[in-house]
Design a protein around this motif. Sequence first.
Motif, short mmCIF file in Angstrom:
data_model
loop_
_atom_site.label_atom_id
_atom_site.label_comp_id
_atom_site.label_asym_id
_atom_site.label_seq_id
_atom_site.Cartn_x
_atom_site.Cartn_y
_atom_site.Cartn_z
N THR A 87 0.83 -1.20 0.00
CA THR A 87 0.00 0.00 0.00
C THR A 87 0.86 1.25 0.00
O THR A 87 0.55 2.23 -0.68
CB THR A 87 -0.96 0.00 1.21
OG1 THR A 87 -1.75 -1.20 1.15
CG2 THR A 87 -1.86 1.20 1.22
N GLN A 90 2.12 1.74 -3.49
CA GLN A 90 1.02 2.23 -4.33
C GLN A 90 0.79 3.72 -4.10
O GLN A 90 0.56 4.47 -5.05
CB GLN A 90 -0.26 1.45 -4.05
CG GLN A 90 -0.24 0.03 -4.55
CD GLN A 90 -1.43 -0.78 -4.09
OE1 GLN A 90 -2.19 -0.35 -3.21
NE2 GLN A 90 -1.61 -1.95 -4.67
N GLN A 94 1.07 6.63 -6.89
CA GLN A 94 -0.03 7.56 -7.16
C GLN A 94 0.44 9.00 -7.04
O GLN A 94 0.09 9.84 -7.87
CB GLN A 94 -1.19 7.33 -6.18
CG GLN A 94 -1.99 6.09 -6.47
CD GLN A 94 -3.05 5.85 -5.41
OE1 GLN A 94 -2.94 6.28 -4.28
NE2 GLN A 94 -4.09 5.13 -5.79
#
Length: 128
Positions: A87, A90, A94
């Motif tokens: 996470t 990620q 992003q």
Amino acid sequence: MSRRRFRGAEVRWGDEVQEELARAIDRGGQRLGRLIAELEELAREIDRLELTLFIPGLTADARRSVRVELALATQAFHALHDAASCTYQQLICQRERCGFRDHQLVESCFRIPDLPPTVEPEPLEMRE
């Protein structure tokens, strides 16, 4: 469609994309925050279980039960740690897609805890 109207629609669409990207970053940060909170809680539980092994007079059955719980909690910690690491990556990706290149804020706000080293009681302490 005139150029002026086309430009206006293009700007609105660009704003919508930026808003959606910002919401995705926010959701990723919230998810990572929840995972880190779970990891911290699980680390406290693992500490508690390890301390339980040091209780004088703990029966062999109770000791085995604590060891099983400790093994399960440790496995859960490792699984959550993997999920938090994924996470985190990620979230960084992003942010980079949105043009952010400096991630010091993310690094300082979202520290993923490591599992503390396991401490086993000495055989003398395990006598009943």
